[in-house]
Design a protein around this motif. Sequence first.
Motif, short mmCIF file in Angstrom:
data_model
loop_
_atom_site.label_atom_id
_atom_site.label_comp_id
_atom_site.label_asym_id
_atom_site.label_seq_id
_atom_site.Cartn_x
_atom_site.Cartn_y
_atom_site.Cartn_z
N LYS A 377 0.84 -1.20 0.00
CA LYS A 377 0.00 0.00 0.00
C LYS A 377 0.88 1.26 0.00
O LYS A 377 0.59 2.24 -0.68
CB LYS A 377 -0.92 0.01 1.22
CG LYS A 377 -2.00 -1.07 1.22
CD LYS A 377 -2.81 -0.99 2.52
CE LYS A 377 -3.74 -2.19 2.67
NZ LYS A 377 -4.89 -2.11 1.75
N SER A 381 0.94 3.98 -3.07
CA SER A 381 0.57 5.38 -2.82
C SER A 381 1.72 6.32 -3.16
O SER A 381 1.50 7.41 -3.72
CB SER A 381 0.15 5.57 -1.36
OG SER A 381 1.23 5.31 -0.47
N LYS A 402 -11.04 8.49 -5.31
CA LYS A 402 -12.05 7.52 -4.87
C LYS A 402 -11.71 6.13 -5.37
O LYS A 402 -11.81 5.14 -4.63
CB LYS A 402 -13.43 7.94 -5.38
CG LYS A 402 -14.56 7.03 -4.91
CD LYS A 402 -15.92 7.57 -5.35
CE LYS A 402 -17.03 6.69 -4.81
NZ LYS A 402 -18.38 7.21 -5.18
N SER A 405 -8.73 4.77 -3.37
CA SER A 405 -9.11 4.45 -1.98
C SER A 405 -9.86 3.13 -1.91
O SER A 405 -9.66 2.33 -0.99
CB SER A 405 -9.96 5.58 -1.39
OG SER A 405 -11.27 5.58 -1.92
N GLN A 406 -10.70 2.87 -2.90
CA GLN A 406 -11.44 1.61 -2.94
C GLN A 406 -10.50 0.43 -3.18
O GLN A 406 -10.63 -0.62 -2.52
CB GLN A 406 -12.51 1.67 -4.03
CG GLN A 406 -13.66 2.62 -3.72
CD GLN A 406 -14.61 2.80 -4.89
OE1 GLN A 406 -14.30 2.45 -6.03
NE2 GLN A 406 -15.79 3.36 -4.61
N SER A 409 -8.45 -0.16 -0.13
CA SER A 409 -9.27 -0.35 1.09
C SER A 409 -8.85 0.64 2.18
O SER A 409 -8.65 0.30 3.34
CB SER A 409 -9.13 -1.79 1.61
OG SER A 409 -9.60 -2.70 0.64
N ILE A 410 -8.67 1.90 1.76
CA ILE A 410 -8.31 3.00 2.65
C ILE A 410 -9.32 4.11 2.45
O ILE A 410 -9.77 4.36 1.34
CB ILE A 410 -6.88 3.51 2.34
CG1 ILE A 410 -5.85 2.43 2.70
CG2 ILE A 410 -6.57 4.79 3.12
CD1 ILE A 410 -4.43 2.80 2.30
N SER A 411 -9.69 4.79 3.52
CA SER A 411 -10.68 5.85 3.41
C SER A 411 -10.18 6.98 2.53
O SER A 411 -8.97 7.25 2.47
CB SER A 411 -11.03 6.40 4.80
OG SER A 411 -9.95 7.12 5.33
N GLU A 412 -11.12 7.65 1.86
CA GLU A 412 -10.76 8.79 1.02
C GLU A 412 -10.11 9.89 1.86
O GLU A 412 -9.23 10.60 1.38
CB GLU A 412 -12.00 9.33 0.31
CG GLU A 412 -12.45 8.46 -0.87
CD GLU A 412 -13.60 9.10 -1.62
OE1 GLU A 412 -13.43 10.21 -2.15
OE2 GLU A 412 -14.69 8.48 -1.67
N GLU A 413 -10.58 10.05 3.10
CA GLU A 413 -10.04 11.09 3.97
C GLU A 413 -8.54 10.90 4.17
O GLU A 413 -7.74 11.86 4.11
CB GLU A 413 -10.75 11.10 5.32
CG GLU A 413 -12.19 11.61 5.27
CD GLU A 413 -13.16 10.59 4.68
OE1 GLU A 413 -12.76 9.40 4.53
OE2 GLU A 413 -14.29 10.96 4.36
N LYS A 414 -8.13 9.64 4.46
CA LYS A 414 -6.71 9.35 4.67
C LYS A 414 -5.91 9.60 3.39
O LYS A 414 -4.78 10.10 3.43
CB LYS A 414 -6.52 7.89 5.12
CG LYS A 414 -6.89 7.65 6.58
CD LYS A 414 -5.92 8.39 7.49
CE LYS A 414 -6.24 8.12 8.97
NZ LYS A 414 -5.37 8.95 9.84
N GLU A 417 -5.51 13.25 2.86
CA GLU A 417 -4.49 13.74 3.79
C GLU A 417 -3.09 13.45 3.24
O GLU A 417 -2.20 14.31 3.27
CB GLU A 417 -4.67 13.06 5.14
CG GLU A 417 -3.68 13.52 6.20
CD GLU A 417 -3.86 12.76 7.52
OE1 GLU A 417 -2.86 12.58 8.23
OE2 GLU A 417 -5.00 12.33 7.82
#
Length: 441
Positions: A377, A381, A402, A405-406, A409-414, A417
């Motif tokens: 991951k 990234s 989006k 993130s899918q 499997s990490i939130s869009e917010e993270k 950030e």
Amino acid sequence: MTDLAQIKDKVNIVDLISESVPLKKAGRNYKGLCPFHGERSPSFVVSPERQIWHCFGCGKGGDVFTFLMELDRLEFPEALKILADRAGIKLESRPALSGQQALREKLLAMHHLSQELYSYLLVKHSVASHARDYLKERGVTSAIIKSFSLGYAPESWDTLYKFLHKKGFDDTILEKSGLLIRGNRGLYDRFRGRVMFALKNYRGETIAFSGRTLIKDAREAKYINSPETPLYTKGDTLFALDVTRDAIRKAGYAVITEGEFDAISSFHSGVANVVAIKGSALTEAQVKLLKRFTERIVLALDQDAAGDAASRRGIEIADSEGMEIKVAVGFSGKDPDEVARENPGLWKKSVEEAVPYFDFVINSAFSRFDSKEAFGKKKISEEILPTLVKISNSIVQAHYLKLVSQRLSISEEKLIEALGQTRLKDRRPQKDPAEKPPEKI
């Protein structure tokens, strides 16, 4: 009727401008995106009745002469000659050229004569029989040789020098052309024993050359190119555009390759909407030149080029200009020249099924790292975010955030950030590695 009036009467302003700016009918006028400043909605208007143009965005305007002068940074006497030739008018008189323009015209004449000599030698002279055999082995036909003005520079130190000297060019102008090199014994030919590619501007004027050696495992470079001159800036030129610009307009997009043979083989295979950038990185000047003919490009470069910083920079420029960017992916492991010659159907399919550039970057990263592991991951990234942070359109950027993130499997917010941290890192001034830390007192 004066020369200027005759030219204005015979040169249709809509036809002239349409060669560089896509225009759409808008009532009695035509509209398009201004080629002189960046804009997303058209404010550039051409009036066929009045034979004038005007941009309501930047305020520039004029007639056929001012358009050509502004577009190609020409002086009036040169624009006058180009348009007179286009209209088939022999000028009775011509304004005096500045020193720079006079030099440019001499260099253009010299390059034209050089191209004619190289072409003659390749097509008709026995000295180039092995060059003809080489091109035949690569599937290059007589028609292709003529279309792309291919030639041959003989294995001689002074063939071109003697030829141009007899045409009246002195050593000073010969040296400025870049076609000759000054050695201890005087000037000698830069290109020797090579298949020659004429590098032309979009109007078809020869401004430089590239030469490929015919010797396998040669110690010298496989390709050598003209140096930069008052005529030629490497990053401003697109090989084959003078031949393929109509095909690009018709197809609605341009295929970008790296080398001359890539473009030639693609053209021969039926994918004629192609140019070569002579390297793996698009420049700002090349992007702006391409945008005169299309807003969509398909990159058919070295598959490693997407991760190259210079390539990413060119793609960022194209994205900022609002261009749609795709990548041809179906020919991994081979170059376009090889694929187009050996399997034209596969080449066409690769181009037609090109994927959006940002999808390509994402899929490439996910294919090389395990997205289920923490380290994977991290690597994904680190590879993707520097590209996503440069996307100029916020909606397009949000779409890919989006998607990533899918898949991670990490939130869009993270992810947002992390994107912000990447943005800050890009803005942070880079420390010069050669810079020494201050000495302690």
